[in-house]
Design a protein around this motif. Sequence first.
Motif, PDB file in Angstrom:
ATOM      1  N   VAL A   1      63.926  62.333  35.987  1.00  0.00           N
ATOM      2  CA  VAL A   1      64.187  61.520  37.172  1.00  0.00           C
ATOM      3  C   VAL A   1      63.515  60.157  36.999  1.00  0.00           C
ATOM      4  CG1 VAL A   1      63.771  61.310  39.667  1.00  0.00           C
ATOM      5  CG2 VAL A   1      64.374  63.531  38.680  1.00  0.00           C
ATOM      6  N   SER A   2      64.268  59.106  37.190  1.00  0.00           N
ATOM      7  CA  SER A   2      63.730  57.748  37.162  1.00  0.00           C
ATOM      8  C   SER A   2      63.125  57.460  38.532  1.00  0.00           C
ATOM      9  CB  SER A   2      64.857  56.766  36.853  1.00  0.00           C
ATOM     10  OG  SER A   2      64.411  55.447  36.997  1.00  0.00           O
ATOM     11  N   MET A   3      61.851  57.108  38.547  1.00  0.00           N
ATOM     12  CA  MET A   3      61.153  56.932  39.822  1.00  0.00           C
ATOM     13  C   MET A   3      60.521  55.552  39.908  1.00  0.00           C
ATOM     14  SD  MET A   3      58.021  59.208  41.301  1.00  0.00           S
ATOM     15  CE  MET A   3      59.061  60.379  42.132  1.00  0.00           C
ATOM     16  N   ARG A   4      60.490  55.012  41.126  1.00  0.00           N
ATOM     17  CA  ARG A   4      59.761  53.774  41.380  1.00  0.00           C
ATOM     18  C   ARG A   4      59.180  53.834  42.783  1.00  0.00           C
ATOM     19  NH1 ARG A   4      63.402  49.013  43.352  1.00  0.00           N
ATOM     20  NH2 ARG A   4      64.966  50.179  44.488  1.00  0.00           N
ATOM     21  N   PHE A   5      58.052  53.144  42.947  1.00  0.00           N
ATOM     22  CA  PHE A   5      57.382  53.047  44.243  1.00  0.00           C
ATOM     23  C   PHE A   5      57.504  51.609  44.720  1.00  0.00           C
ATOM     24  CE2 PHE A   5      54.595  56.279  42.041  1.00  0.00           C
ATOM     25  CZ  PHE A   5      55.128  57.371  42.702  1.00  0.00           C
ATOM     26  N   THR A   6      57.901  51.439  45.970  1.00  0.00           N
ATOM     27  CA  THR A   6      58.002  50.097  46.534  1.00  0.00           C
ATOM     28  C   THR A   6      56.998  49.947  47.679  1.00  0.00           C
ATOM     29  OG1 THR A   6      59.770  50.761  48.066  1.00  0.00           O
ATOM     30  CG2 THR A   6      60.446  49.849  45.943  1.00  0.00           C
ATOM     31  N   ASN A   7      56.643  48.713  47.954  1.00  0.00           N
ATOM     32  CA  ASN A   7      55.772  48.344  49.080  1.00  0.00           C
ATOM     33  C   ASN A   7      54.449  49.103  49.128  1.00  0.00           C
ATOM     34  OD1 ASN A   7      57.845  46.590  50.134  1.00  0.00           O
ATOM     35  ND2 ASN A   7      58.880  48.448  50.819  1.00  0.00           N
ATOM     36  N   PRO A   8      53.737  49.187  47.998  1.00  0.00           N
ATOM     37  CA  PRO A   8      52.454  49.891  48.044  1.00  0.00           C
ATOM     38  C   PRO A   8      51.426  49.098  48.857  1.00  0.00           C
ATOM     39  CG  PRO A   8      52.736  48.830  45.922  1.00  0.00           C
ATOM     40  CD  PRO A   8      54.019  48.637  46.676  1.00  0.00           C
ATOM     41  N   PRO A   9      50.657  49.771  49.700  1.00  0.00           N
ATOM     42  CA  PRO A   9      49.611  49.085  50.462  1.00  0.00           C
ATOM     43  C   PRO A   9      48.518  48.551  49.528  1.00  0.00           C
ATOM     44  CG  PRO A   9      49.877  51.370  51.206  1.00  0.00           C
ATOM     45  CD  PRO A   9      50.735  51.188  50.022  1.00  0.00           C
ATOM     46  N   ASP A  10      47.848  47.508  49.953  1.00  0.00           N
ATOM     47  CA  ASP A  10      46.786  46.897  49.148  1.00  0.00           C
ATOM     48  C   ASP A  10      45.689  47.889  48.776  1.00  0.00           C
ATOM     49  OD1 ASP A  10      47.998  44.428  49.049  1.00  0.00           O
ATOM     50  OD2 ASP A  10      46.901  43.639  50.783  1.00  0.00           O
ATOM     51  N   THR A  11      45.338  48.766  49.700  1.00  0.00           N
ATOM     52  CA  THR A  11      44.270  49.725  49.403  1.00  0.00           C
ATOM     53  C   THR A  11      44.670  50.649  48.253  1.00  0.00           C
ATOM     54  OG1 THR A  11      45.076  51.204  51.144  1.00  0.00           O
ATOM     55  CG2 THR A  11      43.266  49.738  51.713  1.00  0.00           C
ATOM     56  N   LEU A  12      45.919  51.056  48.220  1.00  0.00           N
ATOM     57  CA  LEU A  12      46.391  51.918  47.146  1.00  0.00           C
ATOM     58  C   LEU A  12      46.412  51.160  45.817  1.00  0.00           C
ATOM     59  CD1 LEU A  12      47.483  54.749  46.507  1.00  0.00           C
ATOM     60  CD2 LEU A  12      49.766  53.834  46.863  1.00  0.00           C
ATOM     61  N   LEU A  13      46.828  49.911  45.855  1.00  0.00           N
ATOM     62  CA  LEU A  13      46.820  49.088  44.640  1.00  0.00           C
ATOM     63  C   LEU A  13      45.408  48.926  44.093  1.00  0.00           C
ATOM     64  CD1 LEU A  13      49.351  46.275  45.592  1.00  0.00           C
ATOM     65  CD2 LEU A  13      49.694  48.141  43.961  1.00  0.00           C
ATOM     66  N   LYS A  14      44.447  48.703  44.991  1.00  0.00           N
ATOM     67  CA  LYS A  14      43.055  48.547  44.571  1.00  0.00           C
ATOM     68  C   LYS A  14      42.504  49.836  43.966  1.00  0.00           C
ATOM     69  CE  LYS A  14      42.029  44.892  47.848  1.00  0.00           C
ATOM     70  NZ  LYS A  14      41.408  44.546  49.128  1.00  0.00           N
ATOM     71  N   LEU A  15      42.809  50.970  44.597  1.00  0.00           N
ATOM     72  CA  LEU A  15      42.369  52.259  44.052  1.00  0.00           C
ATOM     73  C   LEU A  15      42.966  52.501  42.666  1.00  0.00           C
ATOM     74  CD1 LEU A  15      42.620  54.735  47.065  1.00  0.00           C
ATOM     75  CD2 LEU A  15      40.553  54.020  45.871  1.00  0.00           C
ATOM     76  N   ALA A  16      44.244  52.173  42.509  1.00  0.00           N
ATOM     77  CA  ALA A  16      44.911  52.367  41.218  1.00  0.00           C
ATOM     78  C   ALA A  16      44.285  51.486  40.140  1.00  0.00           C
ATOM     79  CB  ALA A  16      46.401  52.079  41.354  1.00  0.00           C
ATOM     80  N   LYS A  17      43.953  50.256  40.505  1.00  0.00           N
ATOM     81  CA  LYS A  17      43.340  49.331  39.548  1.00  0.00           C
ATOM     82  C   LYS A  17      41.931  49.778  39.168  1.00  0.00           C
ATOM     83  CE  LYS A  17      44.958  44.832  39.556  1.00  0.00           C
ATOM     84  NZ  LYS A  17      45.761  44.146  39.083  1.00  0.00           N
ATOM     85  N   ILE A  18      41.145  50.143  40.151  1.00  0.00           N
ATOM     86  CA  ILE A  18      39.780  50.604  39.908  1.00  0.00           C
ATOM     87  C   ILE A  18      39.781  51.853  39.028  1.00  0.00           C
ATOM     88  CG2 ILE A  18      37.771  51.690  41.021  1.00  0.00           C
ATOM     89  CD1 ILE A  18      38.297  49.801  43.409  1.00  0.00           C
ATOM     90  N   SER A  19      40.742  52.723  39.258  1.00  0.00           N
ATOM     91  CA  SER A  19      40.839  53.980  38.514  1.00  0.00           C
ATOM     92  C   SER A  19      41.541  53.816  37.176  1.00  0.00           C
ATOM     93  CB  SER A  19      41.597  55.010  39.343  1.00  0.00           C
ATOM     94  OG  SER A  19      40.994  55.159  40.586  1.00  0.00           O
ATOM     95  N   ASP A  20      42.050  52.630  36.929  1.00  0.00           N
ATOM     96  CA  ASP A  20      42.752  52.318  35.686  1.00  0.00           C
ATOM     97  C   ASP A  20      44.006  53.175  35.496  1.00  0.00           C
ATOM     98  OD1 ASP A  20      42.986  50.638  33.496  1.00  0.00           O
ATOM     99  OD2 ASP A  20      41.988  52.052  32.153  1.00  0.00           O
ATOM    100  N   VAL A  21      44.694  53.462  36.615  1.00  0.00           N
ATOM    101  CA  VAL A  21      45.966  54.191  36.526  1.00  0.00           C
ATOM    102  C   VAL A  21      47.133  53.335  37.013  1.00  0.00           C
ATOM    103  CG1 VAL A  21      44.920  56.479  36.713  1.00  0.00           C
ATOM    104  CG2 VAL A  21      45.705  55.317  38.785  1.00  0.00           C
ATOM    105  N   ASP A  22      46.862  52.066  37.319  1.00  0.00           N
ATOM    106  CA  ASP A  22      47.907  51.202  37.850  1.00  0.00           C
ATOM    107  C   ASP A  22      49.087  51.071  36.878  1.00  0.00           C
ATOM    108  OD1 ASP A  22      45.907  49.816  36.376  1.00  0.00           O
ATOM    109  OD2 ASP A  22      46.713  47.899  37.059  1.00  0.00           O
ATOM    110  N   LYS A  23      48.823  51.158  35.586  1.00  0.00           N
ATOM    111  CA  LYS A  23      49.897  51.041  34.601  1.00  0.00           C
ATOM    112  C   LYS A  23      50.723  52.325  34.490  1.00  0.00           C
ATOM    113  CE  LYS A  23      47.382  47.533  32.078  1.00  0.00           C
ATOM    114  NZ  LYS A  23      46.487  47.261  33.181  1.00  0.00           N
ATOM    115  N   LEU A  24      50.212  53.422  35.013  1.00  0.00           N
ATOM    116  CA  LEU A  24      50.944  54.688  34.994  1.00  0.00           C
ATOM    117  C   LEU A  24      51.957  54.793  36.131  1.00  0.00           C
ATOM    118  CD1 LEU A  24      48.020  57.185  34.329  1.00  0.00           C
ATOM    119  CD2 LEU A  24      49.639  56.261  32.668  1.00  0.00           C
ATOM    120  N   LEU A  25      51.750  53.982  37.166  1.00  0.00           N
ATOM    121  CA  LEU A  25      52.605  54.065  38.348  1.00  0.00           C
ATOM    122  C   LEU A  25      53.703  53.001  38.293  1.00  0.00           C
ATOM    123  CD1 LEU A  25      49.856  54.520  41.075  1.00  0.00           C
ATOM    124  CD2 LEU A  25      51.267  56.279  40.016  1.00  0.00           C
ATOM    125  N   PRO A  26      54.940  53.397  38.535  1.00  0.00           N
ATOM    126  CA  PRO A  26      56.042  52.420  38.556  1.00  0.00           C
ATOM    127  C   PRO A  26      56.071  51.650  39.871  1.00  0.00           C
ATOM    128  CG  PRO A  26      56.893  54.619  38.975  1.00  0.00           C
ATOM    129  CD  PRO A  26      55.412  54.760  38.728  1.00  0.00           C
TER     130      PRO A  26
END
Length: 99
Positions: free
Chosen positions: A72-97
């Motif tokens: 399944v091709s998946m993408r996430f749209t309109n992520p909240p800033d808090t989620l983006l910050k958590l993803a960046k801090i955790s170094d998983v931002d590149k894993l999420l579409p």
Amino acid sequence: MSALNIEFADSPGVCRLVGSLTLDYVMDLEAQQSALWQHKQLTLDLADLQQSDMAGLAWLVRLVGEARLRGVSMRFTNPPDTLLKLAKISDVDKLLPLE
């Protein structure tokens, strides 16, 4: 805090997460997520998330992995800033579409 649900839009393969993507509620999605795999392309709109934490982020990462296994091709749209910050801090931002 509020519960967490997957709401399906009128368009096939488009849905949104509504509520708190947190440890307290992420398990609420386990029963609902099987409906996601009925589509080969899936867009998950995150605009209506009120809160998110590391457990919610981990669930999204797991969801991406399961989507890959199911083809399944998946993408996430309109992520909240808090989620983006958590993803960046955790170094998983590149894993999420994220878009």
